[in-house]
Design an enzyme around this catalytic site. Structure first.
Site, PDB file in Angstrom:
ATOM      1  N   ASP A  59      10.773 -47.058  18.388  1.00  0.00           N
ATOM      2  CA  ASP A  59      11.205 -45.714  18.752  1.00  0.00           C
ATOM      3  C   ASP A  59      11.051 -44.786  17.564  1.00  0.00           C
ATOM      4  O   ASP A  59      11.197 -45.187  16.406  1.00  0.00           O
ATOM      5  CB  ASP A  59      12.676 -45.725  19.183  1.00  0.00           C
ATOM      6  CG  ASP A  59      13.612 -46.059  18.023  1.00  0.00           C
ATOM      7  OD1 ASP A  59      14.145 -45.123  17.403  1.00  0.00           O
ATOM      8  OD2 ASP A  59      13.798 -47.256  17.724  1.00  0.00           O
ATOM      9  N   SER A  60      10.725 -43.519  17.853  1.00  0.00           N
ATOM     10  CA  SER A  60      10.634 -42.467  16.855  1.00  0.00           C
ATOM     11  C   SER A  60       9.666 -42.876  15.746  1.00  0.00           C
ATOM     12  O   SER A  60       8.502 -43.157  16.016  1.00  0.00           O
ATOM     13  CB  SER A  60      12.028 -42.149  16.316  1.00  0.00           C
ATOM     14  OG  SER A  60      12.036 -40.936  15.603  1.00  0.00           O
ATOM     15  N   ALA A  61      10.114 -42.942  14.469  1.00  0.00           N
ATOM     16  CA  ALA A  61       9.227 -43.416  13.414  1.00  0.00           C
ATOM     17  C   ALA A  61       8.813 -44.862  13.677  1.00  0.00           C
ATOM     18  O   ALA A  61       7.693 -45.274  13.353  1.00  0.00           O
ATOM     19  CB  ALA A  61       9.918 -43.300  12.057  1.00  0.00           C
TER      20      ALA A  61
ATOM     21  N   HIS B 202      15.607 -36.971  22.451  1.00  0.00           N
ATOM     22  CA  HIS B 202      14.913 -37.926  21.608  1.00  0.00           C
ATOM     23  C   HIS B 202      15.601 -39.297  21.661  1.00  0.00           C
ATOM     24  O   HIS B 202      16.802 -39.409  21.428  1.00  0.00           O
ATOM     25  CB  HIS B 202      14.899 -37.400  20.178  1.00  0.00           C
ATOM     26  CG  HIS B 202      14.090 -38.196  19.223  1.00  0.00           C
ATOM     27  ND1 HIS B 202      12.721 -38.322  19.318  1.00  0.00           N
ATOM     28  CD2 HIS B 202      14.447 -38.934  18.129  1.00  0.00           C
ATOM     29  CE1 HIS B 202      12.272 -39.073  18.325  1.00  0.00           C
ATOM     30  NE2 HIS B 202      13.304 -39.464  17.598  1.00  0.00           N
TER      31      HIS B 202
ATOM     32  N   GLY C 262       8.264 -45.919  16.570  1.00  0.00           N
ATOM     33  CA  GLY C 262       7.201 -45.768  17.551  1.00  0.00           C
ATOM     34  C   GLY C 262       5.867 -45.514  16.874  1.00  0.00           C
ATOM     35  O   GLY C 262       4.835 -46.043  17.284  1.00  0.00           O
TER      36      GLY C 262
END
Length: 353
Positions: free
Chosen positions: A187-189, A312, A191
């Site tokens: 997820d996020s970074a 997010h 990801g």
């Protein structure tokens, strides 16, 4: 029939066509979800927007986040085992992290696994902070989840996290986990790291995993797309301006020249199937859409789900909101499909939201 009087009107009603039921990610957000969105927009976003981009402040944030993670309730449906492998016996790189296993999972060699790379902007968070997601993945899929503690910036700028991710993937292969049963997720970074790992596997000729799952991926570390989107998006959490400040620490003195950072320019031909889930309200949505388009242009399969009104990495709230819980079930369905795993038996559960 006149519905007001009950009398016949003598007119035969035309047949009606039932409207197609919207997909889960297209449905109107629940009231609980909207309230959380609003609270974060006014309570958290102003703080996130002003996060300074220097090492001292990030180390303080790291300690604060880890302390908060200690307050998260555990999930009795899973067991969490520490992983500490110095790599001496295997001759590989050292690995530290945790192994999250469903209590209902059968004993014996793993027929597959999920390699989960946590988010946190490459500068904060850990396997512990993301247990709400990793525990749910382990429970819903029946697969063990390996969550490596990869090195963080600014002490260890990119590509150190990618090197650790490759080592974790090799660790699974060295222990006999078939690549056809491995799903890479993040997820996020995380990801971004999961996508970069997938591209690196394709580039170097390592055996392909069964699939890749990306929750709200931070695709473009230069933040060009997200800074433009920030003018219109009502993201309650992520500030593209702050993300750009953090990104400069992530890339270090090498800057943005490393081609492994540029996911939109990566050669996606031959990549495994990809599932991307992104919130419709978040500033990273254009990045996720651009990555899905790049994978599709290369002839790959990418299932893009834009979850209406969600923020997010809303999947972290899977024990709080209906949307997050449904998104995790959709993820489990994708994992079962690409690994050809049989569905888990249904159990009676308490509805959420």
């Amino acid at each position: 029939m006149d519905t007001r009087t009950g009398r016949s009107t003598g007119v035969t009603p035309l047949p009606t066509t039932r409207a197609a039921k919207p997909a889960p990610h297209e449905r109107r957000p629940t009231r609980r979800s909207r309230l959380i969105h609003r609270a974060l927009r006014f309570g958290v976003y102003p703080v996130m927007h002003r996060v300074p981009g220097h090492a001292g402040s990030l180390r303080t944030a790291r300690s604060t986040v880890e302390a908060a993670a200690l307050l998260l309730p555990g999930d009795a449906r899973v067991r969490v085992r520490p992983v500490r492998d110095p790599g001496v016996e295997s001759g590989g790189a050292p690995l530290e992290g945790e192994w999250v296993v469903a209590r209902s999972a059968p004993d014996g060699p793993a027929r597959g696994a999920i390699l989960y790379l946590h988010g946190g902007g490459y500068v904060v968070c850990s396997p512990r902070t993301h247990r709400p997601i990793t525990a749910r993945l382990a429970h819903d899929t029946g697969l063990p989840v390996l969550v490596p503690r990869y090195r963080l910036a600014p002490e260890h700028p990119f590509p150190a996290p990618l090197e650790d991710a490759v080592a974790a993937y090799r660790w699974l292969l060295d222990r006999g986990v078939p690549p056809s049963g491995i799903v890479i997720a993040g997820d996020s970074a995380g990801g971004h790291l999961a996508a970069a790992l997938t591209a690196e596997i394709v580039r170097t000729g390592l055996p392909n995993p069964a699939g890749t799952v990306l929750f709200s991926p931070w695709v473009d570390l230069s933040c060009e797309l997200s800074v433009r989107a920030q003018l219109d998006a009502r993201d309650p959490y992520i500030s593209a301006t702050a993300a750009r400040r953090v990104a400069r620490l992530v890339v270090g003195s090498a800057g943005f020249d490393d081609p492994r950072l540029a996911l939109l320019a990566a050669p996606w031909t031959g990549a495994p199937p990809v599932l991307i889930q992104v919130g419709g309200a978040e500033v990273l949505r254009p990045e996720a859409e651009a990555l899905a388009a790049a994978i599709t242009r290369a002839g790959g399969r990418c299932d893009l789900q834009v979850w209406n009104g969600q923020m997010h990495v809303f999947q972290m709230l899977n024990r709080v909101t209906r949307e997050a819980s449904t998104a995790m079930r959709e993820t489990a369905r994708f994992v079962r499909e690409v690994t050809a795993a049989p569905p888990r038996p249904k159990k009676k559960t308490t509805a959420v939201a």
